[in-house]
Structures are given as C-alpha cells and as structure tokens.
Design a protein around this motif. Structure first.
Motif, PDB file in Angstrom:
ATOM      1  N   LEU A   1     -76.714  30.802 -10.707  1.00 37.91           N
ATOM      2  CA  LEU A   1     -76.991  29.684  -9.816  1.00 37.91           C
ATOM      3  C   LEU A   1     -75.713  28.881  -9.605  1.00 37.91           C
ATOM      4  N   LEU A   2     -75.399  28.553  -8.343  1.00 34.09           N
ATOM      5  CA  LEU A   2     -74.217  27.751  -8.052  1.00 34.09           C
ATOM      6  C   LEU A   2     -74.556  26.273  -8.197  1.00 34.09           C
ATOM      7  N   LEU A   3     -73.796  25.602  -9.063  1.00 28.64           N
ATOM      8  CA  LEU A   3     -74.022  24.186  -9.335  1.00 28.64           C
ATOM      9  C   LEU A   3     -72.725  23.420  -9.155  1.00 28.64           C
ATOM     10  N   LEU A   4     -72.835  22.202  -8.655  1.00 27.23           N
ATOM     11  CA  LEU A   4     -71.702  21.283  -8.606  1.00 27.23           C
ATOM     12  C   LEU A   4     -71.658  20.492  -9.907  1.00 27.23           C
ATOM     13  N   GLN A   5     -70.437  20.305 -10.423  1.00 29.11           N
ATOM     14  CA  GLN A   5     -70.275  19.526 -11.649  1.00 29.11           C
ATOM     15  C   GLN A   5     -69.349  18.345 -11.376  1.00 29.11           C
ATOM     16  N   LEU A   6     -69.793  17.177 -11.816  1.00 29.79           N
ATOM     17  CA  LEU A   6     -69.034  15.938 -11.659  1.00 29.79           C
ATOM     18  C   LEU A   6     -68.653  15.409 -13.029  1.00 29.79           C
ATOM     19  N   ASN A   7     -67.387  15.026 -13.182  1.00 30.55           N
ATOM     20  CA  ASN A   7     -66.887  14.441 -14.432  1.00 30.55           C
ATOM     21  C   ASN A   7     -67.104  15.340 -15.642  1.00 30.55           C
ATOM     22  N   ASN A   8     -67.098  16.648 -15.424  1.00 30.23           N
ATOM     23  CA  ASN A   8     -67.239  17.629 -16.511  1.00 30.23           C
ATOM     24  C   ASN A   8     -68.539  17.483 -17.290  1.00 30.23           C
ATOM     25  N   SER A   9     -69.521  16.791 -16.717  1.00 27.02           N
ATOM     26  CA  SER A   9     -70.747  16.567 -17.494  1.00 27.02           C
ATOM     27  C   SER A   9     -72.019  16.575 -16.648  1.00 27.02           C
ATOM     28  N   ILE A  10     -71.962  16.096 -15.417  1.00 27.76           N
ATOM     29  CA  ILE A  10     -73.162  15.955 -14.595  1.00 27.76           C
ATOM     30  C   ILE A  10     -73.276  17.153 -13.655  1.00 27.76           C
ATOM     31  N   PHE A  11     -74.409  17.853 -13.726  1.00 27.85           N
ATOM     32  CA  PHE A  11     -74.647  19.016 -12.882  1.00 27.85           C
ATOM     33  C   PHE A  11     -75.608  18.652 -11.745  1.00 27.85           C
ATOM     34  N   LYS A  12     -75.296  19.174 -10.550  1.00 28.58           N
ATOM     35  CA  LYS A  12     -76.142  18.907  -9.396  1.00 28.58           C
ATOM     36  C   LYS A  12     -76.268  20.154  -8.549  1.00 28.58           C
ATOM     37  N   LEU A  13     -77.437  20.310  -7.909  1.00 29.67           N
ATOM     38  CA  LEU A  13     -77.570  21.296  -6.848  1.00 29.67           C
ATOM     39  C   LEU A  13     -76.907  20.733  -5.593  1.00 29.67           C
ATOM     40  N   PRO A  14     -76.229  21.572  -4.804  1.00 26.36           N
ATOM     41  CA  PRO A  14     -75.627  21.064  -3.566  1.00 26.36           C
ATOM     42  C   PRO A  14     -76.686  20.507  -2.624  1.00 26.36           C
ATOM     43  N   GLY A  15     -76.411  19.362  -2.057  1.00 25.62           N
ATOM     44  CA  GLY A  15     -77.353  18.726  -1.133  1.00 25.62           C
ATOM     45  C   GLY A  15     -77.171  17.230  -1.131  1.00 25.62           C
ATOM     46  N   GLY A  16     -78.218  16.508  -0.762  1.00 24.53           N
ATOM     47  CA  GLY A  16     -78.131  15.059  -0.749  1.00 24.53           C
ATOM     48  C   GLY A  16     -79.236  14.432   0.078  1.00 24.53           C
ATOM     49  N   ARG A  17     -79.082  13.152   0.356  1.00 24.87           N
ATOM     50  CA  ARG A  17     -80.116  12.370   1.029  1.00 24.87           C
ATOM     51  C   ARG A  17     -80.095  12.600   2.536  1.00 24.87           C
ATOM     52  N   LEU A  18     -81.300  12.639   3.119  1.00 23.63           N
ATOM     53  CA  LEU A  18     -81.422  12.759   4.567  1.00 23.63           C
ATOM     54  C   LEU A  18     -81.159  11.422   5.254  1.00 23.63           C
ATOM     55  N   ARG A  19     -80.673  11.504   6.474  1.00 19.80           N
ATOM     56  CA  ARG A  19     -80.579  10.327   7.320  1.00 19.80           C
ATOM     57  C   ARG A  19     -81.958  10.017   7.900  1.00 19.80           C
ATOM     58  N   PRO A  20     -82.180   8.783   8.345  1.00 18.39           N
ATOM     59  CA  PRO A  20     -83.463   8.458   8.981  1.00 18.39           C
ATOM     60  C   PRO A  20     -83.754   9.391  10.156  1.00 18.39           C
ATOM     61  N   ASP A  21     -84.961   9.946  10.194  1.00 14.35           N
ATOM     62  CA  ASP A  21     -85.436  10.823  11.270  1.00 14.35           C
ATOM     63  C   ASP A  21     -84.723  12.177  11.324  1.00 14.35           C
ATOM     64  N   GLU A  22     -83.949  12.532  10.296  1.00 14.87           N
ATOM     65  CA  GLU A  22     -83.276  13.827  10.245  1.00 14.87           C
ATOM     66  C   GLU A  22     -84.218  14.860   9.623  1.00 14.87           C
ATOM     67  N   SER A  23     -84.237  16.072  10.167  1.00 15.10           N
ATOM     68  CA  SER A  23     -85.106  17.113   9.626  1.00 15.10           C
ATOM     69  C   SER A  23     -84.534  17.655   8.314  1.00 15.10           C
ATOM     70  N   ASP A  24     -85.407  18.269   7.516  1.00  9.51           N
ATOM     71  CA  ASP A  24     -84.970  18.823   6.229  1.00  9.51           C
ATOM     72  C   ASP A  24     -83.857  19.845   6.409  1.00  9.51           C
TER      73      ASP A  24
ATOM     74  N   ARG B   1     -76.121  19.940   7.024  1.00  6.43           N
ATOM     75  CA  ARG B   1     -75.050  18.936   7.098  1.00  6.43           C
ATOM     76  C   ARG B   1     -74.464  18.685   5.714  1.00  6.43           C
ATOM     77  N   LYS B   2     -75.317  18.547   4.713  1.00  2.52           N
ATOM     78  CA  LYS B   2     -74.845  18.269   3.358  1.00  2.52           C
ATOM     79  C   LYS B   2     -74.070  19.453   2.783  1.00  2.52           C
ATOM     80  N   LEU B   3     -74.522  20.670   3.058  1.00  2.04           N
ATOM     81  CA  LEU B   3     -73.802  21.846   2.562  1.00  2.04           C
ATOM     82  C   LEU B   3     -72.426  21.962   3.218  1.00  2.04           C
ATOM     83  N   SER B   4     -72.358  21.662   4.508  1.00  4.33           N
ATOM     84  CA  SER B   4     -71.057  21.679   5.186  1.00  4.33           C
ATOM     85  C   SER B   4     -70.137  20.615   4.604  1.00  4.33           C
ATOM     86  N   ASN B   5     -70.704  19.458   4.301  1.00 10.22           N
ATOM     87  CA  ASN B   5     -69.928  18.353   3.747  1.00 10.22           C
ATOM     88  C   ASN B   5     -69.364  18.695   2.370  1.00 10.22           C
TER      89      ASN B   5
END
Length: 211
Positions: free
Chosen positions: A75-98, A104-108
């Motif tokens: 599984l590909l995971l993003l790691q921040l500060n050598n300790s916090i693991f996250k799946l790539p993604g993030g919060r949607l903008r208002p009225d933005e589809s999933d 957009r988040k993956l491109s970012n």
C-alpha cells in the motif's frame, strides 16, 4: 461437486479483480514542499469547528493505491515527520464531487504539476466510509443512529494504477510502499483507517502482473 465446492466456486466468481504492477515500474521524484495548516491538535479542532460552522459536514476522500514488491501487495502511504502515515487525499471543496476532488488531491500530492491533468487518475469503487461523531473523537467505521450531526466523513476509494507513471511528491513528505500484512490491524502505527484497508480489500482478487 459437493456443496462446499459449489459455495467456494460461486464465492470466487463474485470477487472483483485488481491488477497491480511492480514498484520498479514507477518513477519517484520530489517537488516544492507544501504548507500544512495544522500545527497542533488544538489548532486543527479550532479550524474544524470554524469550517463546520461555515460549510457543515466536512467530507474527505482518500486513495488506496497498490503496487507489488517481493511478490506481495504493498500500500502506498504518505509519511509526514517520519511518524505520521496518511493515505493520499484530502478534504473536498464545497459542492465538489468525490471523484473530482480525489483527482485534484492526487494531482496536488503525487503529480509533477499540482494543477496538472486530473483525469489521469482512475478512481474506482468506494471501499468504505468513516465518520467523526464530534470534533475530538477518532474516526469510526459506522454512524450510530443517535448521532444526528456528524462532523466529518472520510471515504476511501480504490484507485487503479497503470503499469507505469511518475510520482512527484512534496519534499516534506515521503511516499512509502508498505506491505498489506504489516498494515493489517496495526492500529498503533497506522491508525484505525489505514489498518483496516486489508480487510476492505478482502473481496478482491489481487493479480500481480509481471513486467
């Protein structure tokens, strides 16, 4: 054929398939660091309350990206500060589809240009949904009927990768390939959402494609 054989055969026929390719097929590079808004847990809670008052339920979308290494799915995971693991993604903008928001988040996070071609990501099925009942609790994989106004919903989507592509990651993040066997139920290291991904993938036949 016995009853058990017939049951196993019908179960196998109902499973979906996902092809994964060797990690060596992909190129990894870096780009300019991104600025994270949350400095402390208190800051994050304050911002969530402010956003909820303005926009209501916060919806986040995250990608499950799989590759092969040593003949095992990773599984590909993003790691921040050598300790916090996250799946790539993030919060949607208002009225933005999933799907548009996840592309957009993956491109970012993972493409050479943050405003690049967002249609290059093959966003597939929604694997599961997680809910935050209030601002201070952890995400939970169900929404109790007593909770009328949840504060956050996080949706996980399977994103199928092509046999090759470039991953260009902000320099203050690491993109790691972690074995599914290591992630499974490892709540302490990866948290409840990531550690539950292998179970969500159990309905799939994972095909390792040799290149």
């Amino acid at each position: 054929m016995g009853d058990d054989d017939e049951h196993n055969s019908s179960s196998d026929e109902g499973r979906k398939e996902v092809d994964i390719y060797p990690l060596s097929c992909y190129y990894f590079g870096s780009k300019e660091a991104i600025v994270f808004k949350d400095e402390t847990v208190s800051d994050r809670i304050t911002r969530m309350k402010s956003n909820y008052a303005a926009y209501g339920l916060r919806t986040s979308v995250e990608a499950v990206l799989l590759v092969e290494l040593f003949k095992h799915p990773h599984l590909l995971l993003l790691q921040l500060n050598n300790s916090i693991f996250k799946l790539p993604g993030g919060r949607l903008r208002p009225d933005e589809s999933d799907i548009d928001g996840l592309r957009r988040k993956l491109s970012n996070k993972l493409s050479p240009s943050r405003d690049g071609n967002e249609t290059e990501w093959e966003v597939g099925e929604c694997l599961g949904m997680w809910w935050r009942h209030d601002f201070e609790t952890l995400l939970c994989p169900y929404l109790p009927p007593t909770v009328k106004k949840p504060k956050e919903c996080t949706k996980l989507f399977l994103v199928r990768l092509p046999e090759s592509r470039k991953f260009i990651v902000p320099e203050n993040l690491k993109l790691l390939a972690v074995p599914l066997s290591q992630v499974h139920e490892n709540h302490k290291t990866y948290g409840p959402v990531i550690s539950g991904v292998p179970q969500l993938l159990s309905k799939y036949s994972i095909n390792i494609i040799d290149i």
